[in-house]
Design a protein around this motif. Structure first.
Motif: not given
Length: 478
Positions: A40-46
């Motif tokens: 999963a992306p570190a901040k939920g979005l990449e």
């Protein structure tokens, strides 16, 4: 593979190349992509966006990808588009300033969804590619060429309608004023990938990869389909990585695959074939002080069946490699490897028989071809730290039973090729050096050259030319 969507492109040499294929005589170019999310992306979005342009073909390209999700479900979407016109050439080209028909328009898109947990992931992705590109240099002279033993004959036989093989060689009534032929390509692929950490006692990782591809392209002339090529394939791979044993870390596994190939139409130079291959592989690594040692084994079995003639050819081969890397001082390393590899012939090399106008050749396969046997020595020196970094590799490769298309005859610009085998030797050098000019700027010089000859001194066809280049790079605040 689509390089603009690649997460990483690596060149593997020596033992590490054998876990990907026994035919990897000089190494493997391994393309790693992110179509199936692994975390999963570190901040939920990449995501990322990339734009390119080139002057030679007045081309432009763009790529974008985004990954979203906090887990356990993670979604990845990516796409790329290319639009290149006919490319420009230097002086001396008789066709003008640009090569007619060298355009290329491609679009690729992929959607992937994974379940990501604390011990691994399991995901699936679907990728579709559409492309339309020209076949430059295509001429209609020579379309009625056919072999007579080791010689090429072009034209009808004493103006009769049918040649000795029963086929019509009189093409005078066919309208050939079509311009450059165009390839219309469509490809769809499903990928399933997964990894489980600490699957059971003594092992660190269990990895699974499955792929199913349905590829088709039509070669069109004047808007009409002349030849259709189809390639349906399946491949699966299962590997286990064991925990350290007496300092050894390693991975072993099995891979299997099937390829169904067919060509239908005017230039169906290979009858429909089915290729099946199964492989076992094993790689071990040992670190000791400033040294790292590697060893690998691979065994492959292949069966190629020609559907129309019902001829079956079976091959098997075992490859082995040993390598060592010595970090003799901080920032420097010296690497060497020796590989004995076996490459099995392809369906085209075994069963080709027909005119292949894309390369202006009449190709004749040989179903008696054996597996190639090669011995390769590779030595490299690199510097990885400081303002000046470099890497240089030299290699020497001796191949017994090297498979190549030997030119038997040439007429009206068409070559008669017979796939044959002979001992060959390849010696090459490749390297690059980068100098950091400022904190943000750097310049790199790179090049490579290969000298390839048959053991008797004769020349080999289709050998890569020497190359040299310069690259300027800049970066600012990451």
């Amino acid at each position: 593979s689509e390089p603009m969507l690649a997460r990483q492109i690596e060149v593997l040499r020596g033992p590490s190349a054998l876990i990907h294929g026994g035919g990897a005589v000089g190494g493997v170019v391994n393309v790693l992509d992110g179509k199936v999310p692994t975390a999963a992306p570190a901040k939920g979005l990449e995501g990322s966006v990339e734009l390119r342009a080139n002057s030679a073909a007045r081309g432009k390209a763009g790529a974008a990808q985004v990954t979203v999700g906090n887990g356990p479900l993670v979604l990845h979407v990516e796409g790329v588009g290319r639009d290149d016109g006919d490319y420009a050439v230097g002086s001396g080209w008789s066709g003008g300033k640009r090569v007619e028909g060298s355009f290329n328009r491609t679009s690729t898109g992929s959607v992937g969804l994974s379940w990501v947990g604390s011990r691994g992931y399991l995901g699936v992705a679907y990728t579709q590619q559409r492309a339309r590109y020209g076949l430059p240099g295509h001429e209609h002279t020579g379309e009625d060429c056919h072999p007579h033993g080791t010689h090429l004959h072009c034209g009808s036989h004493d103006d009769h309608d049918h040649g000795e093989d029963g086929h019509d060689h009189d093409h005078d009534d066919h309208d050939h004023d079509h311009g450059v032929p165009v390839v219309d390509l469509r490809s769809g692929r499903w990928d399933v990938r997964g990894e489980l950490r600490d699957p059971f006692a003594g092992f660190e990782r269990l990895r699974l990869r499955l792929g199913v591809t349905d590829y088709k392209h039509d070669e069109k002339e004047g808007g009409e389909v002349a030849t259709t090529f189809r390639n349906k394939g399946f491949n699966g791979r299962l590997e286990l990585e064991h925990k350290p044993v007496l300092g050894l870390r390693g991975v072993f596994g099995i891979s299997t695959g099937e390829r169904k190939f067919s060509a239908l139409g005017e230039e169906a130079y290979v009858q429909p074939t089915r290729t099946r291959r199964t492989s076992l592989f094993w790689l071990e690594t040992l670190k000791w002080n400033d040294w790292q040692f590697e060893g690998a084994l691979r065994h492959e079995r292949q069966e190629v069946r020609a559907d129309e003639s019902d001829v079956v050819r079976k091959h098997n081969g075992t490859s082995a490699s040993l390598g060592a890397t010595w970090r003799f001082t901080p920032g420097y390393q010296l690497a060497a490897s020796f590989t004995h590899a076996q490459r099995m012939p392809t369906a085209e090399e075994l069963f080709a028989r027909g005119l292949h106008m894309a390369t202006r050749t009449y190709e004749i396969g040989s179903d008696t071809l054996r597996a190639e046997r090669s011995n390769n020595l590779d030595i490299g020196l690199s510097k990885t730290s400081g303002d000046t970094t470099f890497g240089v590799n030299a290699y020497h490769n001796r191949i017994g039973g090297y498979v190549y298309g030997k030119t038997l005859d040439e007429l009206e610009g068409v070559q008669l090729l017979q796939y044959t085998q002979a001992s060959a030797r390849f010696t090459g050098l490749e390297g690059q050096v980068r100098q950091r000019i400022t904190r943000n700027l750097g310049v790199t010089l790179f090049g490579d050259v290969v000298h390839a000859r048959l053991a008797n001194g004769g020349r080999l066809p289709r050998v890569a030319p020497a190359r040299a280049g310069v690259r300027l790079d800049a970066q600012w605040q990451g």
